[in-house]
Each structure stands twice: as structure tokens, then as C-alpha cells.
Design an enzyme around this catalytic site. Structure first.
Site, PDB file in Angstrom:
ATOM      1  N   SER A 256      43.544  40.888  44.170  1.00  0.00           N
ATOM      2  CA  SER A 256      43.273  42.156  44.837  1.00  0.00           C
ATOM      3  C   SER A 256      42.893  43.216  43.825  1.00  0.00           C
ATOM      4  O   SER A 256      43.131  43.094  42.621  1.00  0.00           O
ATOM      5  CB  SER A 256      44.515  42.617  45.589  1.00  0.00           C
ATOM      6  OG  SER A 256      45.528  42.930  44.640  1.00  0.00           O
ATOM      7  N   LYS A 257      42.311  44.267  44.351  1.00  0.00           N
ATOM      8  CA  LYS A 257      41.835  45.392  43.555  1.00  0.00           C
ATOM      9  C   LYS A 257      42.936  46.011  42.711  1.00  0.00           C
ATOM     10  O   LYS A 257      42.668  46.519  41.643  1.00  0.00           O
ATOM     11  CB  LYS A 257      41.310  46.463  44.515  1.00  0.00           C
ATOM     12  CG  LYS A 257      39.819  46.601  44.528  1.00  0.00           C
ATOM     13  CD  LYS A 257      39.460  47.909  45.193  1.00  0.00           C
ATOM     14  CE  LYS A 257      37.977  47.890  45.522  1.00  0.00           C
ATOM     15  NZ  LYS A 257      37.683  48.389  46.832  1.00  0.00           N
ATOM     16  N   ARG A 258      44.153  45.994  43.246  1.00  0.00           N
ATOM     17  CA  ARG A 258      45.244  46.660  42.535  1.00  0.00           C
ATOM     18  C   ARG A 258      45.427  46.088  41.132  1.00  0.00           C
ATOM     19  O   ARG A 258      45.887  46.773  40.233  1.00  0.00           O
ATOM     20  CB  ARG A 258      46.553  46.539  43.317  1.00  0.00           C
ATOM     21  CG  ARG A 258      46.768  47.657  44.315  1.00  0.00           C
ATOM     22  CD  ARG A 258      48.069  47.503  45.047  1.00  0.00           C
ATOM     23  NE  ARG A 258      48.115  46.255  45.788  1.00  0.00           N
ATOM     24  CZ  ARG A 258      48.929  45.251  45.525  1.00  0.00           C
ATOM     25  NH1 ARG A 258      49.773  45.336  44.516  1.00  0.00           N
ATOM     26  NH2 ARG A 258      48.903  44.158  46.250  1.00  0.00           N
ATOM     27  N   GLY A 260      42.993  44.771  39.243  1.00  0.00           N
ATOM     28  CA  GLY A 260      41.802  44.834  38.395  1.00  0.00           C
ATOM     29  C   GLY A 260      40.544  44.775  39.246  1.00  0.00           C
ATOM     30  O   GLY A 260      40.594  44.922  40.463  1.00  0.00           O
TER      31      GLY A 260
END
Ligand code: GLU
Length: 490
Positions: A256-258, A260
Site C-alpha cells: 500500500s501507499k502508506r 512507499g
């Protein structure tokens, strides 16, 4: 039968790194078998459409060297390859299912469906479309159904899932999968606005486009029993299925974006090379035999097989990607320095630095083993293009009372060094070190501080030789002036 595979992204945002892996595996599989690789845009859900995403998908694929054989831009005899241009085809096929009595009309309003779900929840049963109690072709009868249709009542078309029995299929990666029919919902195939759902459009297109192998992410595994039923409802032979393992964060949660970057474009912007990204994602879930890590695209094509794709999720290890990129950076320095110069030049220009190409090339050669990505040279090696920033803490750790005198002596020595090469500098400074009984390392650190402001970097003799005598002397002088402000005890 010749292999035909497809990558079928929905244009709901920038291409995800996991999407690129799906595309790559399809591409490798097609090339390995001398088959064709199709790109199809699945844009039937207009509410999730994000402008620019089709372009981003195509550009990212082209950047990675994963060129489709057939696509909205390449064309092909099975097009159009954009689902929103194929709605008539889906409507026609929904009608075919009605005729085959494997699908049916339903007239329930969203409110009625919501009440049904509430009733089911209250009764503690899993939400599903209850064919026997809702307003559909079966409960209303043929006359009322015809009347409602003629009156223009909004109607959906649902798949008539068998009430008993099971759906069974072989996944090339996950083995035999069996799902009882009672766990499968009567899926909506055509919405009341006449647009198909993902399931209908996906299956119809895979069939009409002659797709032999559906290779896609594991998140689509729960949809596959519905798709198998749809193939049966049409009387078609289903393709083979292969569901690729999830990509995971280092803590084994879903990537997930969290944690990276997840968009391919972010990796492009950071200066990762396409061959590094391709090599890296190829190994996320697939193990060629042997413990080699570096593969060219040609080698990946030759080695690829679905049999060596894992079931278990693959951890996205950024440190490994960085390592790989650094390997490719080394290769490029040897093979294509002008290409690297052309890439670094605008990055330097953005910072207001416009050195000549020859100098940029020499800095790349000097510093490339200290970084993972080419643009890092502009950060890590900023001092090669502009005056250094001095760090007071570092300064204090190096400084003692003897430094001003040492600096003066080093200045004269450097001034006298001819030719101004790394070897000549080395010889001079080595002699100075012995004569003054100052460790060579200590001299190096002092010069590094004065000339680069940094604790680490490429060899100091090479660095000085590249900066040139005048610049080195200028910086020592600047440093001396700066240090009078901070010198302890002053
Ligand atoms: N449109 C789906 C997606 O966005 C395609 C899934 C499939 O490959 O069947 O990934």
C-alpha cells in the site's frame, strides 16, 4: 492452439506496480510461447474512471518495454479494445443468455435490495440475492415481466446460478478450486442503464478475443467461479486461469501507499531504470531455477513459466530494488554514458547547474558507485556542481588548533602539484603525511570537509583532480574563511 493472453486494467488511476507485474507476466508468457499479448481497457464502471489513466497505463508499459501486440493504439482484428466502445456486444450477449435461460430479468429497486440485505442480516445469514422472494422474472411470471419491460421499468439482467452442485476449476498456480454454487450470488450482468458489469464484459471479451490463459492478480480469484458459470451459461470453453500472488509490504500487509510508492510513474520519476524495475518485479512471485538475480528481458522470456510462480505473497523489498538499480547503473556507465549524461543534465539544470557534458560524464563515472539511482548524483554529489555546505558538527569533530597551519601548507602543496592528477596529488600528500607525521586518512578527511563538506564520497584525489586546481584552492580558501567564525576557542 496458439497462446493469447491479455492485460485488462481498469483506468481508475495511475498504473500500480502490481499491475505492471501482471502485465509483465502476461507479456513474458506470450513471448515465451510465441503467442500474442493483448491490452484491453476495462472502463465500464464510469464512476471510477480517472482521466489520464489510460495514457499513464500505455506510457508506463512502453517505458518498461512491455509492448502489446494488440491494443487501443496498436489496433488488431479483435477490437475495439476499449470496453466502453463495446456496449452493444455485451447487450447482445446478455440477450443470448436470456434466450438460453441462463440469465433472467430482475426489477428490484436499490431500496428493495437494501431491505433484503437488512432482513438477511437480522436473520444472521450472509447477504445474497434471494431469487425466490424478490421482484424478478420468476416471481412475477412472463406476462408481468413483458408488461414491465414494455412500460420501460428499470431492469437488470442477472446470472441464473444453479441452486445445487459446485463449480470446479484448475488454477495453474493454486491448483484445483471447488466452490459450492450456494455460495455464489446471482450476479448482475447488465445494469439497468444498459451497461455491463465487470463479470459480463470480462468473460465476453476474453472469449471473443480468443484469450487462452487468464493471468491476473489473486484479488480476482473470488470472481473466477462466477466467470466459470458464465462460460457454462454461454456454452463456451473457459480459458486456463492463473492467479498471481499478492504483493506485500515488509510487514506482510498488502502493498500500500502508506509504505512507499505504488505507482509506476513514481519509480520512473525517481530515476529507476526500466530494466531494473522489470527484473525486480519479474522475481516478485516467480523463481527461475538457480540463484541468479540479474536477468535481461530476453532471458526472462526464455526462462518464464507459470509452473514456477509461487502461491505465497511476495514481499516488495525496496533495498533489493535499489541494489538491482545500482547494478544496472554500473552497466550503463560502461555501455551508455552519453545516455546517462542526457538524463542527468536536465535534473542538474533544474537546480540551476549547467556544467558541460564532459564534466557531467566524469562526475557520473566518479560517483555512480556511491548511489543507487542516477538522480541521486545531483543530491549526493551536489558539491561537484556548486559550493559545499559546511556542517558545524562535522567541522568540530575534525577541527583542532593545528588545522589552520596544515591547511596553509596543503594549499601551497596543491598549488605546486603538476600535472594536477589524482596520482600526482596522491604522491604529494603521501609525502606530506610522512614528513609531518599526520596520518594520510586524517589529511583526506580534512580536505574532504574543506572541499566537499561531506563525511563520505568518492576518493578525494579523484574528486580534487576533477574539480580542478583553481576550484580546489578556492574552496580551501572559502573553508578557511568560514572556519574562522566557528573555530573553537575563538
Ligand atoms: N479490469 C480488471 C482490473 O482492473 C481486470 C481483472 C482481470 O484481469 O480479469 O484489474
Amino acid at each position: 492452439m496458439s497462446v493469447r493472453v491479455r492485460f485488462a486494467p481498469s483506468p481508475t488511476g495511475y498504473l500500480h506496480i502490481g499491475g505492471l507485474r501482471t502485465a509483465l507476466y502476461n507479456f513474458l508468457f506470450a513471448r515465451h510461447h510465441g503467442g500474442r499479448f493483448v491490452l484491453r481497457i476495462e472502463d465500464t464502471d464510469r464512476t471510477r474512471y480517472v482521466a489520464g489513466s489510460v495514457e499513464d497505463i500505455m506510457e508506463s508499459l512502453r517505458w518498461a518495454g512491455i509492448e502489446p501486440d494488440e491494443s487501443p493504439i496498436h489496433g488488431g482484428e479483435f477490437g475495439p479494445y476499449v470496453q466502453s466502445e463495446r456496449t452493444e456486444i455485451y447487450r447482445h450477449h446478455a440477450q443470448l443468455l436470456l434466450e438460453r435461460e441462463t440469465a433472467y430479468y430482475a426489477f428490484d429497486t436499490p431500496e428493495e435490495l437494501e431491505r433484503m440485505r437488512e432482513r438477511q442480516q437480522a436473520a444472521g445469514i450472509a447477504p445474497h440475492y434471494d431469487r425466490s422472494s424478490m421482484r424478478n422474472q420468476f416471481t412475477l411470471g412472463p406476462d408481468e415481466t413483458r408488461r414491465l419491460l414494455a412500460a420501460g421499468e428499470p431492469a437488470t439482467i442477472r446470472l441464473k446460478v444453479p441452486l445445487h452442485g459446485e463449480v470446479k476449476f484448475d488454477d495453474r498456480i493454486r491448483g484445483t478450486i471447488v466452490v459450492p454454487c450456494k455460495d455464489i450470488d446471482d450476479q448482475v450482468l447488465l445494469k439497468s442503464d444498459g451497461f455491463p458489469t465487470y463479470h459480463l464484459a470480462n468473460v465476453v471479451d476474453d472469449h471473443l478475443m480468443g484469450i487462452t490463459h487468464v493471468i491476473r492478480g489473486e484479488e480476482w480469484l473470488p470472481s473466477t467461479p462466477k466467470h466459470i458459470l458464465l462460460y457454462q451459461a454461454f456454452g463456451w470453453e473457459p480459458p486456463e486461469f492463473a492467479h498471481l500472488p499478492l504483493l506485500l509490504n515488509p510487514d506482510r500487509s498488502k502493498l500500500s501507499k502508506r509504505h512507499g510508492d505504488v505507482a509506476v510513474r513514481d519509480y520512473i520519476a525517481k530515476g529507476y531504470f526500466p530494466e531494473a524495475i522489470v527484473n525486480f518485479i519479474a522475481l516478485l512471485g516467480w523463481n527461475p531455477s538457480g540463484d541468479r538475480e540479474l536477468y535481461t528481458l530476453e532471458e526472462l522470456i526464455a526462462a518464464f513459466s507459470l509452473d514456477r510462480v509461487n502461491k505465497a505473497g511476495a514481499v516488495f523489498d525496496l533495498a533489493k530494488l535499489d541494489w538491482m538499480n545500482a547494478q544496472y547503473l554500473k552497466q550503463r556507465v560502461e555501455r551508455d554514458l552519453p545516455g546517462l549524461i542526457a538524463q542527468l543534465r536536465p535534473i542538474l539544470a533544474q537546480r540551476g547547474w549547467n556544467p558541460d557534458e564532459e564534466y557531467i560524464g566524469r562526475v557520473i563515472v566518479l560517483l555512480h558507485e556511491r548511489v543507487h539511482r542516477l538522480p541521486e548524483i545531483a543530491e549526493f554529489g551536489a558539491y561537484m556542481f556548486t559550493l559545499p555546505d559546511y556542517d558545524e558538527e562535522f567541522f568540530r569533530s575534525v577541527w583542532d588548533d593545528s588545522v589552520p597551519v596544515t591547511l596553509e601548507q596543503l594549499k601551497s602543496l596543491i598549488e605546486a602539484t603538476e600535472p594536477f592528477t589524482a596520482a600526482a596529488l596522491h604522491e604529494q600528500l603521501n609525502r606530506y603525511s610522512r614528513e609531518h607525521n599526520i596520518p594520510f586518512r586524517q589529511i583526506g578527511t580534512l580536505l574532504r570537509l574543506a572541499i566537499t563538506g561531506k563525511r563520505v564520497g568518492a576518493g578525494m584525489m579523484d574528486t580534487m583532480a576533477l574539480l580542478g586546481k583553481a576550484e580546489v584552492l578556492r574552496r580551501i580558501e572559502l573553508f578557511r574563511a568560514w572556519s574562522t567564525r566557528y573555530a573553537p576557542g575563538d
